[in-house]
Design an enzyme around this catalytic site. Structure first.
Site, PDB file in Angstrom:
ATOM      1  N   CYS A 111       0.809  -1.232   0.000  1.00  0.00           N
ATOM      2  CA  CYS A 111       0.000   0.000   0.000  1.00  0.00           C
ATOM      3  C   CYS A 111       0.838   1.277   0.000  1.00  0.00           C
ATOM      4  CB  CYS A 111      -1.003   0.006   1.152  1.00  0.00           C
ATOM      5  SG  CYS A 111      -0.287  -0.140   2.795  1.00  0.00           S
ATOM      6  N   ASP A 345      -7.639   5.514  -1.559  1.00  0.00           N
ATOM      7  CA  ASP A 345      -7.292   4.299  -0.834  1.00  0.00           C
ATOM      8  C   ASP A 345      -6.761   3.242  -1.809  1.00  0.00           C
ATOM      9  OD1 ASP A 345      -7.155   2.087   0.805  1.00  0.00           O
ATOM     10  OD2 ASP A 345      -9.180   2.286   1.620  1.00  0.00           O
ATOM     11  N   HIS A 347      -6.175   0.113  -1.061  1.00  0.00           N
ATOM     12  CA  HIS A 347      -6.454  -1.221  -0.538  1.00  0.00           C
ATOM     13  C   HIS A 347      -7.601  -1.935  -1.251  1.00  0.00           C
ATOM     14  CE1 HIS A 347      -4.426   0.892   2.812  1.00  0.00           C
ATOM     15  NE2 HIS A 347      -3.865  -0.291   3.013  1.00  0.00           N
TER      16      HIS A 347
END
Length: 421
Positions: A111, A345, A347
């Site tokens: 990430c 994000d 993820h």
């Protein structure tokens, strides 16, 4: 035979990890984000107002806009276009195997590398496209609410896991929307911008040859003692990005350099030296510089006294975002409203896209909806990025950075760094 069996076990393990993390994070993409009507929204140096006579909140997916006057709705659309046009780089699966490992996904560990890629991508977008550019198809992108991301994840990963058991490659699930992207009757400037849009994304492709792809970044990370599967911190990623830009061989990238600050200190003489260094003695143009400043905004937790500093930084036109997040969970911070940070994000595990193919699909590289997080939840360790096209821009940015600090956090000095830096 034993090695082959081990590889198969690793692949199946990767499938399970992808499934777990997608189930864990996909609900975030499905949930709506609401913005106050009465507070300005800042996105990478631009300010948007959603103000109206009515109190309440707005959702950025357009579902709450029916009763809003045209002027405000237009401003919301401008914000949406601007946000969606930023390049979104997430976990991927089924990409070419990473050298020295059996990994074909970065799900669960990559990430911070992805948020670092997003920051660098924004710097390159400023360099080649300018801050005013927006993707013409931004508002046509499929909204995350059109189908449950969780349901889609389950279907896709179940099929993927079954395919791995039968030694079949997962069939690609690609959108057909991109087919008409370049078929529009557009002007030369728009065509030029679309070429650079695709070129920038291709530099971040998940293949060994991509200049800023995951495979290359992992190679540069080995000098910092990191290997594929490790977790990378924001400061380490800053140095990896610097090395990646230094080693890039594409002629288009020779006009960009990266400087990493030492102990929150930017030495202006070093930055200007980098900008003025040129391998071709006949050229007099200076290089653009992306300045990366690893900082720590507190001890174990972020000190709320730094909130105004972070907001001030994100409101600057020179800012290209922040590699940050929550503990062990990296986000790319690109703006704020009140005391909440706006972020993208990484993820969400998406299928590998071969960016070497002409007219490869662009949708998965653009985030359909912004997310917000309270500043109080921010991990204190982060890396701030700035882009300066010229020496004059750097001098002006230095002044602006100094102005937004109530207490010195990033120092710009004409001094000389200590030996050994």
């Amino acid at each position: 035979m034993e090695a082959t069996g081990t590889d198969e076990v690793e692949k199946i393990k990767s499938k399970f990890m992808s499934a777990w993390h997608n189930m864990k994070y996909s609900w975030v993409l499905k949930t709506k984000t609401y913005f106050s009507r009465n507070s300005p929204v800042f996105l990478l140096g631009k300010c948007y107002h959603f103000k109206s006579d009515e109190s309440g909140e707005l959702s950025t997916d357009g579902s709450s806009f029916d009763n809003i006057n045209t002027e405000i709705s237009g401003n919301v659309d401008e914000f949406r276009k601007d946000f969606i046009s930023r390049i979104w780089l997430t976990y991927r699966e089924e990409f070419p195997q990473i050298k020295g490992s059996a990994l074909t996904t970065d799900c669960g560990w990559g990430c911070t590398l992805r948020t670092g890629q997003m920051l660098l991508a924004q710097g390159l977008m400023l360099h080649f496209l300018g801050r005013a550019w927006v993707w013409p198809d931004a508002l046509d992108i499929e909204n995350s609410d059109s189908e449950s991301w969780t349901a889609h994840t389950v279907k896709k990963l179940t099929a993927s896991f079954e395919a791995s058991l039968t030694a079949e490659r997962e069939p690609k699930i690609l959108s057909n929307h991109h087919r008409g992207t370049l078929r529009r009757n557009c002007g030369d400037n728009e065509m030029r911008n679309e070429v650079y849009h695709r070129k920038i994304i291709s530099w971040f492709g998940d293949s060994p040859l991509a200049a800023f792809g995951l495979h290359q970044l992992i190679e540069y990370g080995k000098k910092s003692g990191k290997i594929a599967g490790d977790w990378y911190g924001p400061a380490v990623v800053a140095h990896i990005l610097r090395k990646a830009v230094e080693e890039a061989r594409d002629p288009e990238l020779q006009g960009v350099t990266v400087y990493v600050a030492q102990d929150c200190t930017v030495y202006s003489s070093d930055v200007i030296d980098r900008q003025c260094s040129c391998t071709d003695s006949e050229k007099t143009d200076t290089k653009a510089v992306i300045i990366l400043v690893p900082v720590r905004l507190g001890g174990e937790r972020t000190n709320t006294d730094y909130l105004e500093f972070v907001k001030g930084i994100l409101s600057l036109e020179y800012c290209v975002g922040i590699i940050g997040g929550k503990p062990k969970q990296s986000y790319y911070f690109a703006g704020f409203q009140d005391d909440s940070l706006i972020y993208m994000d990484p993820h969400y595990c998406q299928s590998f896209v071969d960016v070497s193919i002409k007219d490869f699909p662009l949708e998965s590289f653009h985030c359909p909806s912004p997310k917000k997080m309270s500043f109080k939840k921010m991990d204190p360790s982060c890396t701030i990025g700035f882009y300066c096209r010229t020496v004059q821009d750097f001098e002006k940015a230095s002044e602006e950075i100094t102005k937004v600090q109530h207490q010195p956090q990033v120092e710009v000095t004409a001094g000389i760094p200590t030996p050994g830096f």
